[in-house]
Design a protein around this motif. Sequence first.
Motif, PDB file in Angstrom:
ATOM      1  N   THR A  87       0.812  -1.210   0.000  1.00  0.00           N
ATOM      2  CA  THR A  87       0.000   0.000   0.000  1.00  0.00           C
ATOM      3  C   THR A  87       0.850   1.266   0.000  1.00  0.00           C
ATOM      4  O   THR A  87       0.626   2.178  -0.793  1.00  0.00           O
ATOM      5  N   ALA A 145      -7.260   3.867  -1.153  1.00  0.00           N
ATOM      6  CA  ALA A 145      -8.262   2.842  -0.862  1.00  0.00           C
ATOM      7  C   ALA A 145      -9.641   3.481  -0.884  1.00  0.00           C
ATOM      8  O   ALA A 145      -9.777   4.710  -0.879  1.00  0.00           O
ATOM      9  N   SER A 146     -10.675   2.662  -0.882  1.00  0.00           N
ATOM     10  CA  SER A 146     -12.040   3.182  -0.857  1.00  0.00           C
ATOM     11  C   SER A 146     -12.343   3.795   0.507  1.00  0.00           C
ATOM     12  O   SER A 146     -11.744   3.448   1.524  1.00  0.00           O
ATOM     13  N   ASP A 147     -13.295   4.722   0.535  1.00  0.00           N
ATOM     14  CA  ASP A 147     -13.621   5.442   1.763  1.00  0.00           C
ATOM     15  C   ASP A 147     -14.234   4.524   2.811  1.00  0.00           C
ATOM     16  O   ASP A 147     -15.099   3.706   2.507  1.00  0.00           O
ATOM     17  N   VAL A 148     -13.802   4.684   4.054  1.00  0.00           N
ATOM     18  CA  VAL A 148     -14.543   4.206   5.214  1.00  0.00           C
ATOM     19  C   VAL A 148     -15.411   5.356   5.733  1.00  0.00           C
ATOM     20  O   VAL A 148     -16.526   5.155   6.198  1.00  0.00           O
ATOM     21  N   MET A 149     -14.878   6.559   5.617  1.00  0.00           N
ATOM     22  CA  MET A 149     -15.591   7.783   5.987  1.00  0.00           C
ATOM     23  C   MET A 149     -14.969   8.914   5.192  1.00  0.00           C
ATOM     24  O   MET A 149     -13.894   8.766   4.614  1.00  0.00           O
ATOM     25  N   ARG A 150     -15.638  10.022   5.150  1.00  0.00           N
ATOM     26  CA  ARG A 150     -15.096  11.175   4.427  1.00  0.00           C
ATOM     27  C   ARG A 150     -15.690  12.456   4.989  1.00  0.00           C
ATOM     28  O   ARG A 150     -16.903  12.560   5.189  1.00  0.00           O
TER      29      ARG A 150
END
Length: 369
Positions: free
Chosen positions: A171, A197-202
Amino acid sequence: MIRCPYRAVARHHGVVVGETTAAVRVDHGDRAPELWFPLDDVRGGEAAVVKGDGELAGFVAFADGIEIELVDDRDSRAPVVTRFPNWGDAADLIDILDVQREPDNTWVGETRGDWQRPVVEGSEILGKAVVAAMRASGGRRVVNANMFFLRAADAHQPVPIELRELTNGRTFTAYEATAAQNGRLCASGQLLLDATASDVMRHTANAPEVPGPYDAEAFDMGVTGRELRVVDGAYTGDPDAPVGPPVIDAWVRFGEVPNDDAIHAGLLVQFSGHMSIAAALRPHAGVGQDQAHRTLSTAVNAINVSLHANARVDRWLLYRHLSTFAGDGMTHSECRVHDEDGALIASFTNDCMVRGFATAAAGDYKSSM
């Protein structure tokens, strides 16, 4: 000798004596560049003092008293006017930042010196390191880059970037970056790159509520092909200018940039060193940018930048420069970069030096930090 891609206008006491889209520029490095007009596009023969020969046959150069402007008409809403002689073009900045790996494993771009003060900007070195790291990592995005600027580098000589890999995982990749010239270390820093990486939160900080680029005041920083518009005309070198809060908001856009994420990131970072000192000076009467390197010793000592998204510098970006501290000969600024839709693209901090010379003569503006 290169063809100038902009409309050139020459005036004598306000009267146009030459106008052309076919001027050519001749750079000399150690003295001001020259702009040559086709003889057929000159209206006031008495103002022309030199007729060219050889490659410049059929061209004319004007006397020092003639005012020359370069006009970029690509955006009809706001033509960009740059006084000549100027530093150069955005294409020159791209060539500087477009570093390539050399056989000795350093990364080197083109050189271009300013005949007035041939010192490499610290943010330019950091921008080159960003480009080098993104290319060395196979295209991962720099998410954080920091650098200390330890001594001045000569803009007429290459400033090779050397990367030392600290880690290279699935990564994250990290490098130590150094820039040296003639065996002397000029800058040192570190860069962290991410595959993302894809969002967990934003969430992001909101953009400041300021006028848009076409409602801001154009500022000529001597670079054609790059538009700079300052909100409320807050960027000025005049020490007698009205004081204001320690904030400068500036809209920046480049005309033509290759479709290369590394170059866009490098150009975004390159501008990060331009206005934070001016923001710190703004609340204080009697000091201004025009005193830099003459009666004031100023320099950007350190930049730490976080890139939150791939930048597009050929679209308007708003740089907010907020100086949060000035004292003990140092300033600190906390800055953000938003796109025209308000998205947060980058955040950066600058630590800078602002100190008085013992006498005005002590400052060598051509070489001092």
